[in-house]
Design an enzyme around this catalytic site. Sequence first.
Site, PDB file in Angstrom:
ATOM      1  N   THR A 182       0.865  -1.176   0.000  1.00 50.73           N
ATOM      2  CA  THR A 182       0.000   0.000   0.000  1.00 50.73           C
ATOM      3  C   THR A 182       0.887   1.205   0.000  1.00 50.73           C
ATOM      4  O   THR A 182       1.951   1.159   0.632  1.00 50.73           O
ATOM      5  CB  THR A 182      -0.807   0.014   1.320  1.00 50.73           C
ATOM      6  OG1 THR A 182      -1.670  -1.125   1.323  1.00 50.73           O
ATOM      7  CG2 THR A 182      -1.616   1.271   1.494  1.00 50.73           C
ATOM      8  N   VAL A 211     -12.278  -6.176   2.381  1.00 48.33           N
ATOM      9  CA  VAL A 211     -11.727  -4.842   2.600  1.00 48.33           C
ATOM     10  C   VAL A 211     -10.641  -4.962   3.651  1.00 48.33           C
ATOM     11  O   VAL A 211     -10.830  -5.616   4.674  1.00 48.33           O
ATOM     12  CB  VAL A 211     -12.832  -3.861   3.062  1.00 48.33           C
ATOM     13  CG1 VAL A 211     -12.234  -2.531   3.473  1.00 48.33           C
ATOM     14  CG2 VAL A 211     -13.864  -3.656   1.955  1.00 48.33           C
ATOM     15  N   ASP A 213      -7.215  -2.877   5.768  1.00 47.17           N
ATOM     16  CA  ASP A 213      -7.060  -1.731   6.668  1.00 47.17           C
ATOM     17  C   ASP A 213      -7.009  -0.395   5.921  1.00 47.17           C
ATOM     18  O   ASP A 213      -7.341   0.656   6.462  1.00 47.17           O
ATOM     19  CB  ASP A 213      -5.785  -1.875   7.507  1.00 47.17           C
ATOM     20  CG  ASP A 213      -4.535  -2.012   6.630  1.00 47.17           C
ATOM     21  OD1 ASP A 213      -4.632  -2.604   5.532  1.00 47.17           O
ATOM     22  OD2 ASP A 213      -3.456  -1.534   7.042  1.00 47.17           O
ATOM     23  N   THR A 233       1.186  -0.505   6.385  1.00 46.30           N
ATOM     24  CA  THR A 233       1.113  -1.380   5.230  1.00 46.30           C
ATOM     25  C   THR A 233       1.285  -2.816   5.722  1.00 46.30           C
ATOM     26  O   THR A 233       1.764  -3.038   6.826  1.00 46.30           O
ATOM     27  CB  THR A 233       2.198  -1.018   4.192  1.00 46.30           C
ATOM     28  OG1 THR A 233       2.077  -1.887   3.067  1.00 46.30           O
ATOM     29  CG2 THR A 233       3.596  -1.129   4.767  1.00 46.30           C
TER      30      THR A 233
HETATM   31  N1  ASP Z   1      -2.682  -3.278   3.944  1.00 49.03           N
HETATM   32  C1  ASP Z   1      -3.084  -3.723   2.638  1.00 49.03           C
HETATM   33  C2  ASP Z   1      -4.330  -4.572   2.774  1.00 49.03           C
HETATM   34  O1  ASP Z   1      -4.429  -5.347   3.710  1.00 49.03           O
HETATM   35  C3  ASP Z   1      -2.054  -4.488   1.897  1.00 49.03           C
HETATM   36  C4  ASP Z   1      -0.630  -4.057   2.092  1.00 49.03           C
HETATM   37  O2  ASP Z   1      -0.343  -2.921   2.432  1.00 49.03           O
HETATM   38  O3  ASP Z   1       0.278  -4.863   1.930  1.00 49.03           O
HETATM   39  O4  ASP Z   1      -5.178  -4.513   1.920  1.00 49.03           O
END
Ligand code: ASP
Length: 322
Positions: A182, A211, A213, A233
């Site tokens: 992210t 969905v 975070d 992330t």
């Molecule tokens: N946090 C993001 C999600 O869970 C994915 C990521 O940042 O790696 O959708």
Amino acid sequence: MIKSRRKFLQLGTLASFAPLTKLFAFNKESIAIKPVVISTWNFGLDANVEAWKILSSGGRALDAVEAGARVPEGDPKETTVGLGGAPDREGKVTLDSCIMDEYANIGAVACLEHIVHPVSVARKVMEKTPHVFLVGEGALQFALSQGFKKEKLLTKESEKAWKEWLKTSQYKPISNIENHDTIGIVALDAKQNLSGACTTSGMAYKMRGRVGDSPIIGAALFVDNEIGAATSTGVGEEVIRIVGSHLVVELMRQGSTPQEACEKAVQRIVKNQPVKSKEMQVGFLALSKNGEYGAYALQKGFTYAVYAPEVGNKLFEAKSYY
Ligand code: ASP
């Protein structure tokens, strides 16, 4: 194409790690710096460049974080954000994003399809509706009503990778490999106001409707203009479980430095998931009202980009629990 981030680092950016010592010394001394923008992963470097154009000309942190987040969103080669993002297991690209300003104004969208820049839709939700969060079909209708264009987000490369995945259909997010990531971006402007934004296509091959975070204020993003801002992330389910970014900011309110606050949040995840946490990645970034910043992750390999006076635009690797 799913590619190894670690390999990319070896090729391109090791030299950028040289100022790491200087960075941490800088943090310890708590020297106030502004403006400053920090953002997650290697794509944070390009995002910071756009954000810096606004910050360095006296612009607002809110405009800077939106401009920064739009960079990987619009890049079809980035397979974890916006256009070219990996789809869900049904082959649909669904995007999550949120934004927060210095007045605690917030806007978010989740499971948004066909729109390249969900962060800008999130901002419109914040500024043009009586609500803070729109999802799915309603979010799409709203985006179209605001003049956003309907586009195909699934690129040939992402479609090919998805079809390859379908052969085994094993859902196994791998740390620091680009099947999830992210951009979380937080900034402090010259007027000493904070804002943040977050945007992602989420976990590759997630269940339809999942969905993470990233669009959830308090989980992947939180800004308190008196204290600081934080973003995250990694495996979103674990960040939601501890309301991670809100936790980081509240720890800072209680006296933790940004670095300590990120470490305590990661430790909370380890406490919740002592076994599973060994196999997954979660990373936090934090920025205080006086321009101190910190970062920490579960696993090695979490990179983040800082653009600030005397630092320039540099990529660092966060310290990690494991
Ligand atoms: N946090 C993001 C999600 O869970 C994915 C990521 O940042 O790696 O959708």
